[in-house]
Design a protein around this motif. Structure first.
Motif, PDB file in Angstrom:
ATOM      1  N   ARG B   5      17.025 -32.311  27.897  1.00  0.00           N
ATOM      2  CA  ARG B   5      15.892 -32.890  28.637  1.00  0.00           C
ATOM      3  C   ARG B   5      16.338 -34.209  29.237  1.00  0.00           C
ATOM      4  O   ARG B   5      17.000 -34.996  28.575  1.00  0.00           O
ATOM      5  CB  ARG B   5      14.708 -33.095  27.702  1.00  0.00           C
ATOM      6  N   LEU B  44       8.072 -39.645  31.299  1.00  0.00           N
ATOM      7  CA  LEU B  44       8.271 -39.830  29.863  1.00  0.00           C
ATOM      8  C   LEU B  44       8.576 -41.280  29.491  1.00  0.00           C
ATOM      9  O   LEU B  44       8.004 -41.796  28.545  1.00  0.00           O
ATOM     10  CB  LEU B  44       9.405 -38.928  29.368  1.00  0.00           C
ATOM     11  N   TYR B  45       9.485 -41.913  30.210  1.00  0.00           N
ATOM     12  CA  TYR B  45       9.859 -43.281  29.879  1.00  0.00           C
ATOM     13  C   TYR B  45      10.004 -44.131  31.135  1.00  0.00           C
ATOM     14  O   TYR B  45      10.419 -43.651  32.165  1.00  0.00           O
ATOM     15  CB  TYR B  45      11.184 -43.314  29.105  1.00  0.00           C
ATOM     16  N   GLN B  49      13.152 -48.565  29.340  1.00  0.00           N
ATOM     17  CA  GLN B  49      13.209 -47.949  28.016  1.00  0.00           C
ATOM     18  C   GLN B  49      14.313 -46.912  27.878  1.00  0.00           C
ATOM     19  O   GLN B  49      14.575 -46.436  26.781  1.00  0.00           O
ATOM     20  CB  GLN B  49      11.879 -47.264  27.714  1.00  0.00           C
ATOM     21  N   GLU B  52      17.257 -47.248  25.214  1.00  0.00           N
ATOM     22  CA  GLU B  52      16.846 -47.045  23.830  1.00  0.00           C
ATOM     23  C   GLU B  52      16.421 -45.598  23.573  1.00  0.00           C
ATOM     24  O   GLU B  52      16.743 -45.021  22.529  1.00  0.00           O
ATOM     25  CB  GLU B  52      15.702 -47.991  23.491  1.00  0.00           C
ATOM     26  N   ALA B  53      15.671 -45.011  24.532  1.00  0.00           N
ATOM     27  CA  ALA B  53      15.188 -43.639  24.340  1.00  0.00           C
ATOM     28  C   ALA B  53      16.358 -42.670  24.209  1.00  0.00           C
ATOM     29  O   ALA B  53      16.353 -41.779  23.352  1.00  0.00           O
ATOM     30  CB  ALA B  53      14.277 -43.235  25.491  1.00  0.00           C
ATOM     31  N   GLY B  55      19.620 -43.573  23.550  1.00  0.00           N
ATOM     32  CA  GLY B  55      20.465 -44.001  22.435  1.00  0.00           C
ATOM     33  C   GLY B  55      19.930 -43.549  21.091  1.00  0.00           C
ATOM     34  O   GLY B  55      20.684 -43.139  20.208  1.00  0.00           O
ATOM     35  N   SER B  56      18.609 -43.585  20.932  1.00  0.00           N
ATOM     36  CA  SER B  56      18.003 -43.217  19.654  1.00  0.00           C
ATOM     37  C   SER B  56      17.870 -41.707  19.507  1.00  0.00           C
ATOM     38  O   SER B  56      17.527 -41.223  18.439  1.00  0.00           O
ATOM     39  CB  SER B  56      16.621 -43.851  19.545  1.00  0.00           C
ATOM     40  N   GLY B  57      18.083 -40.961  20.582  1.00  0.00           N
ATOM     41  CA  GLY B  57      17.953 -39.515  20.506  1.00  0.00           C
ATOM     42  C   GLY B  57      16.531 -39.020  20.714  1.00  0.00           C
ATOM     43  O   GLY B  57      16.247 -37.839  20.515  1.00  0.00           O
ATOM     44  N   ALA B  58      15.607 -39.914  21.123  1.00  0.00           N
ATOM     45  CA  ALA B  58      14.253 -39.463  21.424  1.00  0.00           C
ATOM     46  C   ALA B  58      14.306 -38.414  22.527  1.00  0.00           C
ATOM     47  O   ALA B  58      13.504 -37.489  22.563  1.00  0.00           O
ATOM     48  CB  ALA B  58      13.380 -40.642  21.848  1.00  0.00           C
ATOM     49  N   ILE B  59      15.257 -38.579  23.440  1.00  0.00           N
ATOM     50  CA  ILE B  59      15.467 -37.598  24.501  1.00  0.00           C
ATOM     51  C   ILE B  59      16.966 -37.458  24.712  1.00  0.00           C
ATOM     52  O   ILE B  59      17.718 -38.399  24.470  1.00  0.00           O
ATOM     53  CB  ILE B  59      14.722 -38.020  25.787  1.00  0.00           C
ATOM     54  N   ASN B 114      24.784 -46.307  21.781  1.00  0.00           N
ATOM     55  CA  ASN B 114      24.913 -44.895  21.394  1.00  0.00           C
ATOM     56  C   ASN B 114      24.547 -43.956  22.552  1.00  0.00           C
ATOM     57  O   ASN B 114      24.270 -42.793  22.362  1.00  0.00           O
ATOM     58  CB  ASN B 114      24.045 -44.583  20.165  1.00  0.00           C
TER      59      ASN B 114
END
Ligand code: NA
Ligand code: NA
Lengths: 423, 302, 167
Positions: B5, B44-45, B49, B52-53, B55-59, B114
Motif C-alpha cells: 500500500r 491516509l497521511y 507524516q 514516520e508512517a 518507518g513504523s510500518g503503519a503503511i 527505518n
C-alpha cells in the motif's frame, strides 16, 4: 456484504450508547485489527488529525462567540437584524439564515458557521418561543451553507484533486448557495406562519431601527474586521477568528460587560464544546482510515462507473450512494475518497466537472445533517445542549430541501454554471 | 501474496502520481505474488507524516518531498542550498542512483527512520510566484514569502524577505487572499494547483532542485523474497529514469502552457549573480546546522 | 484513589481551556507582527498547533468525567436499570480499549523518536518527545478515567443527570 456488516456494527454500537467519537474510533481499531493492518497507524492518524492550523478556527470562533454571548453582545446584533426583518413571519428565522449566509462568506467550514451563528441565535429564538426542534434544525442546516457559499474548503480540495479551476468552482457555488438560503428562509417563514407557537416581534419604527443598529454597531464593526481581514489578505480564517476573540474581549470589557468570572465561564464552555467536536473528528478519521484501507468506498465507486452507461441513471446512482455514505462518513473523507474514482467517468457521461463539484458539495452538506454521523448535528447539539433526536427532527425537512436542490441542479445546471460562463 | 500500500500526497493525475502507476504496472507485471494499491491525495497521511508512517510500518510505502525528512536527517535539505545544483548536469549527477550524494542521504534516512528509499522522483526546479514582478533580491525586501522547508526559509531571509511555512495545498487560498506576497514552488505545481489563476508573476530563479522520494518500510522490504527485492528495486530505477528524463520536457510543456496565463520573468546572468551573492551565507548555516553529514553531502554535490 | 483521578481530570480540563485561550493571543500577536511590522514569527503557527493537540487529548478525561461526550440517547434511558449499567460498562470498556491501543503504539513511537533525538521538520524544529507525548499522556489519562468511571457505575451508579442540562 462487508460494507453492510460494518455499517450494521456502527449502528449497533451507537444504539448501545457508545459515544459517537469512540463508536467510530473503536470500530476503526477493531476493523484494522481484524484484517491485520498495523495498529501503529492509529496514534499517527490521531496526531495528524489534530495537527491542523485550519481546525483552530473551531475553538477560536467558539471563544469569540462565547465572549460575545457572555457580554450580551449577540443580543444587540440580533435586535438590530430583528428590527429590520423581525416583524416578518418567522423573522428571527430569517435573520438566522441571513446571518449564516453572511458568515459563510467568511468561513470555509460548516462547523465554524454552525457553531458561531448557533451560539448567538439559539438563545434568542428560544426566548421568542420558536419551536425548539425547528430552531435547532434550522441552525444545523444554515451552518452547511458555509461550504457552498465561497470560500469553501471542500471546493478547494475538489479543485486540487481534479485539477479543475477553483475560482470557477467558487463562482458556481454562489447561485445554489443563495438559492438554498432563500429556500430555507421561505420554509422558515411558512413554518412559523402556519406552525405558529412563537411570539411575533412587533414592527420596529425607524427610530427603533436606528437605535438598535447603533447599539449593534461595535459588533457589526467586529464582523467587518473579521470579513475584511480575510478578504484583504491580512489573516487566514483561523487567525481572524483568534483576533476576533481578542477584540471581542476588549470590546465587551470596554463596554463594562465583561468580568473575570464571565471570561472563565466562556473559556471553559468553549473548551468543552471544542473537545467534544474534536474527539468526534479524530474518531471519524480513524474509522475512515480503516474503511479506506479496506477499499470499501473505492469498491462502491468502481462498481458504479463500470455498470452504468446512462447519465441520468448514473447521477441517480451517484446521488444515492453519496446520500448513503453521507450517513456514516465525515465530509472531507467522503470527498477525498470518492472524487478521484468518480471523476474519470464524468467525461464519458457528458457531465460538466465544475457542475459535478457543486452537486457533490450539496450532497456533502446533506450528509452534515443526516444521522447518525452528521457533524453539524453534533455541533448544534453541543451548542444547544440538546438531544440528537431533537436536532434531527428539526433538520430532516432541510435535508429534503437540499436533496431537492441537488435534483433541481441536474435539470437546471445553469443555477450553478451561469455565473461561471457569463462573467 | 503480499500487498504493497502506498500513501501519496499528490493526485494520481500529477506526473509523480503517474510515476507510481508506472511502477505498479512494472512490479505487478513481473511479480505475480505482489499487489500494489495507491492511496493518492493524502487520503491516509499528510506529507509530513510519511517518514514516520512508513518507518513504523503503519503503511508499506509512501512518497513525500525529501525535505520532510529534515526533522530526522537535516542534511536532506542540501538540494535546497541556493544555486548548489544550478545546472541540469549537476542535478543529474547529484541525483543519479549510486551517486555520492545519494549514498550518504539514502543511508542516513534508512538508519534514522527505518524507511528505505527505493527511488528519487524529480519534481523540477524552484521558481518564485509573486504579486509584483521579482527580478533582483531587492524586489523581495520586506515581502512575506511562502516556503515549504526550513532551508528555503533561510534563503528567503538572506534575500531580505520574511518566510512563512505553508503546505502545498494551502497555497491557492493564501495567494488569492494575499496572505503572502510571494511564494516558492515548483513549475509543475503552478499548473496542477492552478496557481496562475491567483498570482500574476513567475520568476524563473531556478535556485534549488525539488526531489520527492519513494520509501518502503525496511522490515517489509527485508521480508520480500530476493527475486521480489530485485523487482521492486529495478522497477524503481526504471521509473526514476523515465521521470528524470521526462522532467525537463514536462517543465517546458508547463512553461508553454503557462506563457499566456502568467507573466514569466526570466533572469539575466547579472541578475542571477545578484541572487547568488545575496544567498552565499546560507550554505554555512546549513553545514553548521546539519553537521558532518551535511558537509559530506555539500562536498559530494560540488 | 477515585478522588485523586477526578482531581487530575479537573486540572487537565482547566489547563486545556487556558491553553486554547492563550492560542487566541498567540495568533493575534502573529497577525499584528506580520501585518503591521512585516515580521511574521516562526513560532506561532507551530506552537498553536502543539497547544491544540495537547489540549484536545489532555481534556478528553475531563469531558468523559462530565459525560459531555455526544451519545445517541435513544435506548436504555433508565439510569438505574441493570441493562443501562451493563451498556455503560461496555461503552467505557470500548473507550478504554481504544485508548490502550493508542497509548501503547503512541508510546512506542514516542520512545523511538525521543531516543533518536528527532525533531519536527519545521523552522522551529521542536523535539518530538514534546509534540508526540500528547497522545499517550492525554489518552493515558482518559484510559485511567474510563476505568474509574466503570468503578463508579457499579458503586455510585450511572450519573442521574443528563450532562447536557447540567449547566
Ligand atoms: Na464559505
Ligand atoms: Na450524515
Amino acid at each position: 456484504m462487508e460494507a453492510a456488516i460494518i455499517l450494521g456494527a456502527l449502528v449497533v454500537l451507537l444504539g448501545l450508547r457508545v459515544p459517537v467519537a469512540f463508536a467510530l474510533g473503536g470500530l476503526g481499531v477493531i476493523l484494522l485489527w481484524w484484517k491485520g493492518f498495523p495498529l501503529v497507524g492509529v496514534p499517527q492518524r490521531l496526531y495528524g488529525t489534530m495537527d491542523s492550523f485550519e481546525l483552530l478556527a473551531v475553538p477560536m470562533f467558539l471563544l469569540m462567540s462565547g465572549v460575545l454571548l457572555k457580554g450580551g453582545v449577540g443580543k444587540d446584533l440580533f435586535a438590530a437584524v430583528q428590527s429590520w426583518v423581525g416583524h416578518w413571519p418567522g423573522g428571527l428565522g430569517v435573520a438566522t439564515i441571513i446571518s449564516c449566509a453572511l458568515f459563510s462568506a467568511i468561513s470555509g467550514s460548516s462547523v465554524a458557521t454552525a457553531a458561531t451563528i448557533g451560539t448567538v441565535a439559539l438563545p434568542e429564538m428560544e426566548a421568542r418561543g420558536y419551536n425548539r426542534s425547528f430552531t435547532l434544525g434550522m441552525l444545523a442546516a444554515g451552518g452547511t451553507l458555509g461550504i457552498l457559499i465561497p470560500p469553501s474548503i471542500p471546493l478547494i480540495l475538489y479543485g486540487v484533486v481534479t485539477e479543475e479551476s477553483i475560482p470557477s468552482l467558487f463562482l458556481a457555488g454562489i447561485g445554489p448557495g443563495l438559492f438554498l438560503a432563500g429556500l430555507f428562509i421561505i420554509y422558515g417563514m411558512l413554518y412559523s406562519r402556519f406552525g405558529g407557537g412563537y411570539t411575533p416581534s412587533p414592527k420596529a419604527d425607524w427610530a427603533e431601527r436606528k437605535r438598535a443598529t447603533l447599539m449593534a454597531l461595535p459588533t457589526i464593526l467586529l464582523a467587518a474586521c473579521i470579513i475584511g481581514s480575510i478578504y484583504a489578505g491580512i489573516a487566514t480564517p483561523s487567525e481572524s477568528a483568534g483576533v476576533g476573540f481578542v477584540l471581542a474581549l476588549a470590546m465587551t470589557y470596554a463596554m463594562g460587560r465583561m468580568d473575570w468570572e464571565k471570561v472563565k465561564d466562556a473559556t471553559h464552555k468553549a473548551m468543552v464544546t471544542t473537545i467534544m467536536i474534536f474527539l468526534i473528528i479524530a474518531g471519524a478519521k480513524v474509522f475512515s482510515y480503516a474503511i479506506t484501507l479496506f477499499q470499501i468506498p473505492q469498491a462502491i465507486s468502481t462498481a458504479l462507473t463500470t455498470n452504468i452507461s446512462d447519465a441520468n441513471i448514473f447521477m441517480l446512482a451517484v446521488g444515492g450512494v453519496l446520500l448513503l455514505m453521507g450517513f456514516f462518513l465525515e465530509s472531507i473523507s467522503m470527498l477525498l475518497i470518492m472524487v478521484p474514482v468518480l471523476y474519470p467517468a464524468l467525461e464519458a457521461m457528458g457531465i460538466h466537472p465544475i457542475w459535478f463539484g457543486i452537486f457533490f458539495v450539496v450532497l456533502i452538506e446533506t450528509a452534515l445533517i443526516t444521522p447518525p454521523v452528521g457533524m453539524n448535528l453534533f455541533i448544534i447539539q453541543a451548542v444547544g445542549k440538546a438531544k440528537l433526536q431533537e436536532v434531527v427532527r428539526g433538520a430532516w425537512p432541510f435535508a429534503i430541501m437540499m436533496l431537492a436542490t441537488a435534483a433541481l441542479l441536474w435539470f437546471w445546471q445553469d443555477l450553478a454554471l451561469y455565473l461561471v460562463f457569463k462573467f | 501474496d503480499k500487498t504493497i500500500r502506498i500513501t501519496l500526497q499528490l493526485p494520481e493525475k500529477h506526473p509523480l502520481g503517474q510515476n507510481f502507476n508506472a511502477w505498479k504496472s512494472c512490479v505487478e507485471g513481473q511479480a505475480s505474488d505482489l499487489k500494489v494499491q495507491l492511496f493518492p491525495s493524502a487520503q491516509l497521511y499528510k506529507d509530513k507524516q510519511v517518514p514516520e508512517a512508513v518507518g513504523s510500518g503503519a503503511i508499506e510505502m509512501g512518497a513525500a518531498s525529501l525535505t520532510r525528512f529534515a526533522g530526522t536527517v537535516p542534511a536532506v535539505d542540501a538540494i535546497y542550498v541556493p544555486f548548489l545544483l544550478d545546472s541540469e548536469e549537476k542535478v543529474k549527477k547529484a541525483t543519479a542512483p549510486g551517486s555520492d550524494v545519494r549514498k550518504v542521504l539514502d543511508a542516513a534516512v534508512l538508519e534514522q527512520t527505518n524507511a528505505r528509499i527505493l527511488w528519487w522522483q524529480a519534481y523540477g526546479r524552484t521558481i518564485y510566484l509573486s504579486k509584483e514582478p521579482v527580478r533582483v533580491p531587492d524586489d523581495l525586501k520586506g515581502k512575506k514569502v511562502r516556503t515549504f522547508g526550513k532551508l528555503l526559509g533561510w534563503t528567503v531571509e538572506a534575500l531580505g524577505g520574511a518566510p512563512t511555512l505553508m503546505s502545498g495545498s494551502k497555497q491557492f487560498l493564501a495567494y488569492q487572499q494575499g496572505a503572502v506576497d510571494a511564494g516558492i514552488t515548483g513549475i509543475t505545481g503552478v499548473k496542477s494547483r492552478k496557481l496562475y489563476e491567483v498570482m500574476p508573476n513567475m520568476t524563473l530563479s531556478y535556485d534549488a532542485d525539488i526531489e520527492f522520494v519513494a520509501v518502503m518500510n525496511n522490515d517489509f522490504y527485508n521480508g520480500l523474497s530476493d527475486a521480489n527485492k530485485k523487482i521492486v528495486n529495478e522497477c524503481g530505477m526504471k521509473v526514476e529514469k523515465e521521470l528524470r528524463d521526462n522532467m525537463l520536457k514536462i517543465e517546458n510543456e508547463t512553461l508553454e502552457f503557462l506563457k499566456d496565463k502568467i507573466n514569466i520573468v526570466d533572469l539575466t546572468d547579472e541578475e542571477r549573480a545578484k541572487w547568488r551573492e545575496a544567498t552565499k551565507a546560507v550554505v554555512d548555516r546549513f553545514i553548521e546546522n546539519g553537521g558532518e553529514t551535511a558537509a559530506k553531502v555539500i562536498e559530494a554535490a560540488k | 484513589m477515585l478522588a485523586f483521578i477526578d482531581k487530575i481530570a479537573e486540572f487537565t480540563g482547566k489547563l486545556s481551556a487556558w491553553m486554547l485561550f492563550a492560542v487566541g493571543f498567540f495568533v493575534t500577536y502573529e497577525v499584528v507582527m506580520r501585518y503591521v511590522f512585516i515580521a511574521p514569527t516562526i513560532w506561532v503557527d507551530e506552537v498553536s498547533r502543539i497547544f491544540q493537540i495537547w489540549a484536545t487529548f489532555l481534556a478528553s478525561a475531563y469531558v468523559l468525567k462530565h459525560r459531555e461526550l455526544i451519545v445517541i440517547d435513544l435506548f436504555f434511558k433508565q439510569t438505574d436499570s441493570l441493562a443501562r449499567k451493563l451498556v455503560e460498562t461496555l461503552s467505557l470498556i470500548i473507550i478504554a480499549g481504544f485508548c490502550a491501543v493508542a497509548v501503547k503504539f503512541g508510546f512506542d513511537l514516542w520512545l523511538k523518536a525521543t531516543l533518536a533525538g528527532h525533531t519536527t521538520d519545521s523552522f522551529l524544529a521542536p523535539p518530538k518527545w514534546l509534540t508526540h507525548g500528547s497522545i499517550w499522556v492525554g489518552l493515558g489519562f482518559l484510559l485511567v478515567q474510563a476505568l474509574a468511571e466503570i468503578v463508579k457505575v457499579w458503586t455510585i451508579g450511572v450519573p442521574e443527570l443528563d450532562a447536557h442540562s447540567a449547566d
